[in-house]
Design an enzyme around this catalytic site. Structure first.
Site, mmCIF file in Angstrom:
data_model
loop_
_atom_site.group_PDB
_atom_site.id
_atom_site.type_symbol
_atom_site.label_atom_id
_atom_site.label_comp_id
_atom_site.label_asym_id
_atom_site.label_seq_id
_atom_site.Cartn_x
_atom_site.Cartn_y
_atom_site.Cartn_z
ATOM 1 N N ASP A 194 0.815 -1.200 0.000
ATOM 2 C CA ASP A 194 0.000 0.000 0.000
ATOM 3 C C ASP A 194 0.857 1.262 0.000
ATOM 4 O OD1 ASP A 194 -2.474 -1.363 0.060
ATOM 5 O OD2 ASP A 194 -2.251 -1.694 2.209
ATOM 6 N N TYR A 232 7.837 -9.771 6.443
ATOM 7 C CA TYR A 232 7.754 -8.329 6.647
ATOM 8 C C TYR A 232 8.526 -7.964 7.902
ATOM 9 C CZ TYR A 232 3.966 -7.703 3.221
ATOM 10 O OH TYR A 232 3.217 -7.649 2.062
#
Length: 322
Positions: A86, A177
């Site tokens: 995003d 991540y």
């Protein structure tokens, strides 16, 4: 003059050999509007300019690929991506798969391949870097790891591979991540204890932004969740110390990592109990009722503010070895 009559020679990929590659890239997410582009073909109609209203990573990548004539069209290069990040989210290990021009594959006759990394980095903005590439061959044993089915399609890796060849998304074993944060007054030990509840296969509908149209299931498999000092810093008593959450999983839902981080911060601040994660993962029972001062009165899915996108980094994508 001859110079004034010069016309650019039309580029046709059919005149060159092509190879399917996996390309690893890195980017600074806060300088862009997100990874994915909408109406990509329209915005890449010209090789020499990027649409003013589209500052996505994907658009910059394809303009670079077109400008360097490594591809002829975004729709004719067997393009795939490991994931989409995003707005504001960075990456050190994003992977894309695509077919590019080659100088060594027939009918090309050169003995030296194009230096894809140098060629792309020469035209990409400084906030986007190509890191490395490799031939994108299918794994010799697609079922050699412990993940045998894609969570979205329900098909085995072998079935998918036979249908469409290498795919940066579907052929990945796992993604990882990192979420960076300053220790401050957070209780790291409580956060570590709560984070272990995420490990395993769970329904994460309470830890994501609901995307009913695209998500067929909210179940995801998390292999590892660690909270540790960043860069092996051992100054545990320093409130300014930089920590990181390291999360490794098969795949992730929309905003899942940011939602998990947000709840862990509440635990670390003493605003929620350690068992709140376990309660929110258990969708078979009534939803937990967080304190009113934290979430407000609600019914159904808990409401809470997501953690910032800026400290989040797509760290790595792993594929089976031949």
């Amino acid at each position: 003059s001859k110079k004034g009559k010069y016309r650019e020679r039309e580029f046709t990929m059919a005149n060159y050999g092509v190879r399917l590659i996996a390309l690893k890239i890195a980017y600074l997410g806060w300088k862009h509007t997100g990874y994915a582009s909408s109406n990509l073909l329209e915005k890449c109609a010209t090789r020499y300019s990027v649409a003013e209203n589209d500052n996505s990573i994907e658009t910059h990548l394809f303009h670079a690929l077109l400008k360097t004539r490594l591809i002829q069209s975004p729709t004719q290069c067997k393009y795939s991506r490991a994931g989409r990040t995003d707005r504001g989210v960075s990456a050190l290990g994003q992977v894309i798969g695509l077919e590019v021009r080659s100088t060594t594959v027939f009918p090309s006759k050169s003995s030296q391949e194009i230096d894809y990394i140098s060629v792309l980095n020469a035209v990409l903005p400084d906030s986007i870097r190509a890191l490395s590439w490799t031939n994108a061959a299918l794994p010799s044993n697609p079922l050699s790891n412990h993940v045998t089915c894609d969570v979205e399609t329900g098909k085995t890796r072998q079935e998918l591979a036979l249908e469409r060849g290498f795919n940066a998304r579907f052929d990945a074993d796992w993604r990882s991540y990192k979420y960076y944060f300053v220790k401050g007054q957070l209780n790291i030990e409580l956060m570590k204890h709560a984070a272990q509840c995420f490990v395993g296969k769970h329904d994460f509908r309470n830890f994501c932004r609901m995307d009913i149209q695209n998500a067929k299931t909210f179940e995801r498999l998390i292999f590892e969740f660690e909270i540790r000092p960043s860069h092996n810093d051992t100054q545990h008593d320093n409130c300014e110390q930089l920590f990181e959450m390291y999360i490794r999983g098969q795949a992730f839902l929309w905003h899942q990592v940011r939602c998990m981080a947000s709840v862990l911060f509440l635990v670390g601040r003493g605003l929620e109990r350690v068992d709140v994660v376990q309660q929110m993962l258990d969708i078979s029972t009534a939803q937990p009722q967080p304190r009113a001062r934290d979430f407000g009165e609600h019914a159904g899915k808990p409401h809470y503010k997501m953690a910032s996108e800026i400290p989040l980094v797509l760290y790595d994508v792993h594929y089976p070895s031949d």
